[in-house]
Design a protein around this motif. Structure first.
Motif, PDB file in Angstrom:
ATOM      1  N   VAL A 328       0.708  -2.181   5.976  1.00 32.55           N
ATOM      2  CA  VAL A 328       0.598  -1.683   7.759  1.00 32.55           C
ATOM      3  C   VAL A 328      -0.131  -0.601   7.255  1.00 32.55           C
ATOM      4  O   VAL A 328      -0.646   0.087   6.272  1.00 32.55           O
ATOM      5  N   GLY A 329      -0.766  -0.028   8.521  1.00 30.08           N
ATOM      6  CA  GLY A 329      -1.432   1.005   8.506  1.00 30.08           C
ATOM      7  C   GLY A 329      -2.103   1.463   9.984  1.00 30.08           C
ATOM      8  O   GLY A 329      -1.618   0.761  10.940  1.00 30.08           O
ATOM      9  N   ALA A 330      -2.724   2.483  10.019  1.00 33.90           N
ATOM     10  CA  ALA A 330      -3.375   3.065  11.300  1.00 33.90           C
ATOM     11  C   ALA A 330      -4.563   3.808  10.956  1.00 33.90           C
ATOM     12  O   ALA A 330      -4.937   4.105   9.895  1.00 33.90           O
ATOM     13  N   MET A 331      -5.762   3.760  12.095  1.00 33.22           N
ATOM     14  CA  MET A 331      -6.714   4.773  12.119  1.00 33.22           C
ATOM     15  C   MET A 331      -6.719   5.584  13.065  1.00 33.22           C
ATOM     16  O   MET A 331      -6.287   5.253  14.179  1.00 33.22           O
ATOM     17  N   VAL A 375     -10.204  -1.212   1.811  1.00 29.95           N
ATOM     18  CA  VAL A 375     -10.113  -0.615   3.221  1.00 29.95           C
ATOM     19  C   VAL A 375     -11.763  -0.659   3.608  1.00 29.95           C
ATOM     20  O   VAL A 375     -12.532   0.118   2.822  1.00 29.95           O
ATOM     21  N   GLN A 376     -12.067  -1.155   4.538  1.00 30.57           N
ATOM     22  CA  GLN A 376     -13.421  -1.117   5.031  1.00 30.57           C
ATOM     23  C   GLN A 376     -13.482  -0.284   6.325  1.00 30.57           C
ATOM     24  O   GLN A 376     -12.769  -0.524   7.309  1.00 30.57           O
ATOM     25  N   VAL A 377     -14.293   0.589   6.251  1.00 29.12           N
ATOM     26  CA  VAL A 377     -14.558   1.503   7.673  1.00 29.12           C
ATOM     27  C   VAL A 377     -16.056   1.236   7.974  1.00 29.12           C
ATOM     28  O   VAL A 377     -16.945   1.245   7.473  1.00 29.12           O
ATOM     29  N   TRP A 378     -15.880   0.779   9.494  1.00 29.53           N
ATOM     30  CA  TRP A 378     -17.226   0.548  10.225  1.00 29.53           C
ATOM     31  C   TRP A 378     -17.455   1.513  11.147  1.00 29.53           C
ATOM     32  O   TRP A 378     -16.517   1.897  12.081  1.00 29.53           O
ATOM     33  N   GLU A 405     -18.663   2.131  18.127  1.00 25.35           N
ATOM     34  CA  GLU A 405     -17.527   1.714  17.923  1.00 25.35           C
ATOM     35  C   GLU A 405     -17.078   1.962  16.698  1.00 25.35           C
ATOM     36  O   GLU A 405     -17.792   1.991  15.718  1.00 25.35           O
ATOM     37  N   GLN A 406     -15.895   2.033  16.335  1.00 18.86           N
ATOM     38  CA  GLN A 406     -15.215   2.501  14.993  1.00 18.86           C
ATOM     39  C   GLN A 406     -14.180   1.454  14.632  1.00 18.86           C
ATOM     40  O   GLN A 406     -13.241   1.330  15.675  1.00 18.86           O
ATOM     41  N   HIS A 407     -14.204   0.972  13.519  1.00 24.40           N
ATOM     42  CA  HIS A 407     -13.313  -0.152  13.246  1.00 24.40           C
ATOM     43  C   HIS A 407     -12.903  -0.240  11.946  1.00 24.40           C
ATOM     44  O   HIS A 407     -13.897   0.306  10.779  1.00 24.40           O
ATOM     45  N   VAL A 408     -11.608  -0.362  11.431  1.00 23.11           N
ATOM     46  CA  VAL A 408     -11.251  -0.145  10.156  1.00 23.11           C
ATOM     47  C   VAL A 408     -10.413  -1.517   9.818  1.00 23.11           C
ATOM     48  O   VAL A 408      -9.574  -1.945  10.710  1.00 23.11           O
ATOM     49  N   GLN A 409     -10.643  -2.185   8.719  1.00 23.03           N
ATOM     50  CA  GLN A 409     -10.259  -3.261   8.225  1.00 23.03           C
ATOM     51  C   GLN A 409      -9.558  -3.194   6.907  1.00 23.03           C
ATOM     52  O   GLN A 409     -10.112  -2.624   5.977  1.00 23.03           O
ATOM     53  N   ILE A 419      -5.768  -7.240   8.180  1.00 26.26           N
ATOM     54  CA  ILE A 419      -5.010  -6.316   9.285  1.00 26.26           C
ATOM     55  C   ILE A 419      -6.338  -5.472   9.864  1.00 26.26           C
ATOM     56  O   ILE A 419      -7.031  -5.309   8.951  1.00 26.26           O
ATOM     57  N   GLU A 420      -6.477  -5.291  11.209  1.00 28.12           N
ATOM     58  CA  GLU A 420      -7.462  -4.364  11.406  1.00 28.12           C
ATOM     59  C   GLU A 420      -7.269  -3.576  12.563  1.00 28.12           C
ATOM     60  O   GLU A 420      -6.529  -4.035  13.280  1.00 28.12           O
ATOM     61  N   GLY A 421      -7.998  -2.548  12.944  1.00 31.53           N
ATOM     62  CA  GLY A 421      -7.905  -2.037  14.651  1.00 31.53           C
ATOM     63  C   GLY A 421      -8.855  -0.987  14.647  1.00 31.53           C
ATOM     64  O   GLY A 421      -9.759  -0.558  13.682  1.00 31.53           O
TER      65      GLY A 421
END
Ligand SMILES: *[C@@H]1O[C@H](CO)[C@@H](O)[C@H](O)[C@H]1NC(C)=O
Ligand SMILES: *[C@@H]1O[C@H](CO)[C@@H](O)[C@H](O)[C@H]1NC(C)=O
Length: 447
Positions: A328-331, A375-378, A405-409, A419-421
Motif C-alpha cells: 500500500v502507499g501514497a504520493m 517504486v518508479q517516479v514519473w 503530470e506526476q505519477h508514482v508506481q 499499484i499506482e497513483g
C-alpha cells in the motif's frame, strides 16, 4: 542515594500501556451522515478515539455536532474525549456543561490506572494553575484523567524540572503538540523525536503519561495566518522515529495523537473535509474536490497496527487488514514549484523558503513476498527515480521534478505496475492559476 536511584528506577519502569492512538477532530457543523462516515473510516483505520476539539461549547451548531458525533459512535469501538480548545475559549468553566453531558457516555474514552474519562486540551489557558485545574476537575460529574497540551507553558522545554514542580499535582500526563513538525524556518528542516525522548523521560520519571503528535505537514492559511513548515516526508519519518523510540529512548509515548482529521484551515487533515461546516475562506485553500487527503489513510492504518503490536522498527509495518494486495502507499506534492510566481495572489506563505520541489512517496511492502519490487517516479513525462523496496515502510522525497503530470508506481521486476497513483492529481503547474497560491498538498493513494 540508594533509595533515590531505586525510586528513579521504579518510576522509569512505568507499566506497559496499550499505546492508544487518537486523531484530533475539529468540532464543526456536521451532518449526521458525515459523522457516521467519519466514525466508520476512523474505526477502519484502527483509531481508538477522536480528540474532539471544542472551541466554542455554546452555539447550537456545536451542541448538535457534538451530539451527532457521539450518536455516531454508538455500537462502534470508536471513543471520543474532549480536547478543550483554550486558545479559542480561555475559560475552562465554559466547558463544564458539555463535559458533564458526555463524561459518562459509553463511548467517552477512558484511560489511566483508574480508567477515568480522559480530558485534554488544545493550548494551555492563560492564568490557570494546577490548583485551579484541580478545583475545576473536582467539581465535574466524574473524576478525570487529565493529559493537557501544555507545551507552550513556561519551562516545558527549557526547564522541565521547574515545569514538573509546578504541574505534578495538577496533571496525569502531558501532550506535546508542536513536535509533530519541524520548527518554523525559512530553510528546509527535518522532523525529530529528540525532544519527545527527553520530555517523555521527564514525564515518566514523574510517573506521568506522555502523549505526542504525528502529522503530515503544516500549511496554514486561516485566521490572519499564512505559513508553511517543511513537509515532504515528515510523516513517514516521524512514524519511523516513533517506532524506534523503544530502542533509542528505552520507552515510548503512552499515546499518539494524529494532527488532524479535518482541520481545513491547515493542510494536515487526513479525513474527508465536510463542506457543510467549513467557511468559504477555508474552502479556497482546502476543499475535498481539489485537495482530498484520504490517500494517506492506509499508511496511518499500517502505522497504528504496528504501533499497537509494539513494533520497534518501521520495517515491521505491514499492509492494513483488508488490503487488496501486499503493498500500500501514497504520493503527494505541492501544486507548483517553489520558484513559481505568486504574483497577483496574496503571496507566498511565511516559511516558504523551507519548501523543496519533491515528489513524496511512502509505501509499505509486506514481508516474505516473492519477487522484487520497485517504486518508479514519473515527473512531467520522464522517469526520474527508481528504487527497490524493502519489507515494511519505505519513503522518499524525490528531487529533480518537472512541471506537468506526476505519477508514482510500484512495479515488479518485469516493470508491471502493482499499484499506482498521481494521474488524478492536478500535477505541477508552472504558476498558480487564478488568485490562489496554496501550499496545500495534492495527495493520491496508490491503488
Ligand atoms: C442523537 O440521538 C438521540 C437518541 O436517538 C436523538 O434523540 C437525537 O436527536 C440525536 N441527536 C442529533 C443531533 O441528531
Ligand atoms: C534531513 O535529512 C536528509 C535525509 O536524511 C539529510 O540529507 C539532510 O541533511 C537533513 N537536513 C537537515 C537540515 O538536517
Amino acid at each position: 542515594m540508594l533509595a533515590l536511584s531505586l525510586l528513579g528506577l521504579l518510576a522509569l519502569s512505568t507499566p506497559a500501556v496499550a499505546g492508544d492512538v487518537f486523531v484530533h477532530y475539529m468540532g464543526q457543523g456536521l451532518k449526521a451522515e458525515s459523522a457516521a462516515g467519519d466514525v466508520a473510516k476512523a474505526v477502519a483505520m484502527g483509531v481508538d478515539a477522536f480528540a474532539l476539539n471544542i472551541g466554542q461549547p455554546d452555539p447550537t451548531w456545536s451542541v448538535e455536532s457534538t451530539q451527532r458525533l457521539f450518536n455516531a459512535t454508538k455500537g462502534t469501538k470508536l471513543k471520543i474525549f474532549f480536547s478543550l480548545d483554550l486558545y479559542a475559549t480561555n475559560d475552562p468553566e465554559r466547558f463544564r456543561k458539555t463535559i458533564n453531558t458526555y463524561i459518562k457516555h459509553p463511548n467517552y474514552y477512558t484511560a489511566g490506572p483508574s480508567n477515568l474519562p480522559m480530558l485534554s486540551t488544545f493550548s494551555n489557558g492563560n492564568g490557570w494553575t494546577a490548583t485551579s485545574w484541580n478545583k475545576f476537575r473536582d467539581s465535574l460529574d466524574s473524576k478525570t484523567y487529565f493529559v493537557p497540551m501544555f507545551d507552550q507553558l513556561p519551562n516545558y522545554y527549557t526547564n522541565p524540572d521547574a515545569f514538573w514542580s509546578s504541574w505534578k499535582t495538577g496533571v496525569d500526563g502531558v501532550f506535546t503538540w508542536e513536535q509533530a513538525w519541524p520548527g518554523r524556518s525559512n530553510t528546509h528542516q527535518n522532523v525529530s523525536t529528540d525532544l519527545d525522548a527527553s520530555l517523555m523521560r521527564k514525564a515518566h520519571s514523574n510517573s506521568k503519561a506522555y502523549m505526542t503528535g504525528l502529522s503530515t505537514f503544516q500549511y496554514k492559511h486561516w485566521d490572519g495566518s499564512h505559513w508553511y513548515r517543511s513537509g515532504d516526508v515528515v510523516m513517514p519519518e516521524k512514524m519511523t522515529q516513533l517506532l524506534a523510540l523503544s530502542n533509542t529512548a528505552g520507552s515510548r509515548p503512552d499515546f499518539i495523537q494524529i494532527q488532524s482529521w479535518n482541520d481545513a484551515g491547515e493542510g494536515h487533515y487526513i479525513g474527508p473535509l465536510r463542506h457543510e461546516g467549513l467557511d468559504e475562506k477555508q474552502l479556497v485553500y482546502a476543499n475535498q474536490n481539489d485537495h482530498p487527503h484520504e490517500g494517506w489513510q492506509p499508511l496511518f492504518a499500517s502505522f497504528i497496527a504496528a504501533w499497537k503490536a509494539n513494533a520497534k522498527d518501521a520495517s515491521q509495518m505491514r499492509t492494513p487488514a483488508g488490503s487488496r494486495t501486499f503493498v500500500v502507499g501514497a504520493m503527494w506534492h505541492r501544486e507548483f514549484l517553489a520558484t513559481s510566481s505568486c504574483a497577483g495572489t496574496d503571496g507566498r506563505p511565511e516559511g516558504a523558503g523551507a519548501a523543496v520541489d519533491t515528489i513524496n512517496w511512502a509505501v509499505v511492502l509486506n514481508d516474505g513476498v516473492a519477487g522484487t519490487y520497485y517504486v518508479q517516479v514519473w515527473s512531467g513525462g520522464s522517469l526520474i527515480s527508481k528504487e527497490k523496496l524493502l519489507p515494511g515502510l519505505n519513503y522518499r522525497a524525490v528531487r529533480g521534478i518537472k512541471t506537468g503530470e506526476q505519477h508514482v508506481q510500484v512495479v515488479d521486476a518485469a516493470g508491471k505496475p502493482i499499484i499506482e497513483g498521481g494521474k488524478q492529481t492536478k500535477g505541477i503547474l508552472a504558476n498558480p492559476t487564478g488568485n490562489i497560491c496554496t501550499y496545500n498538498y495534492q495527495v493520491a493513494g496508490l491503488v
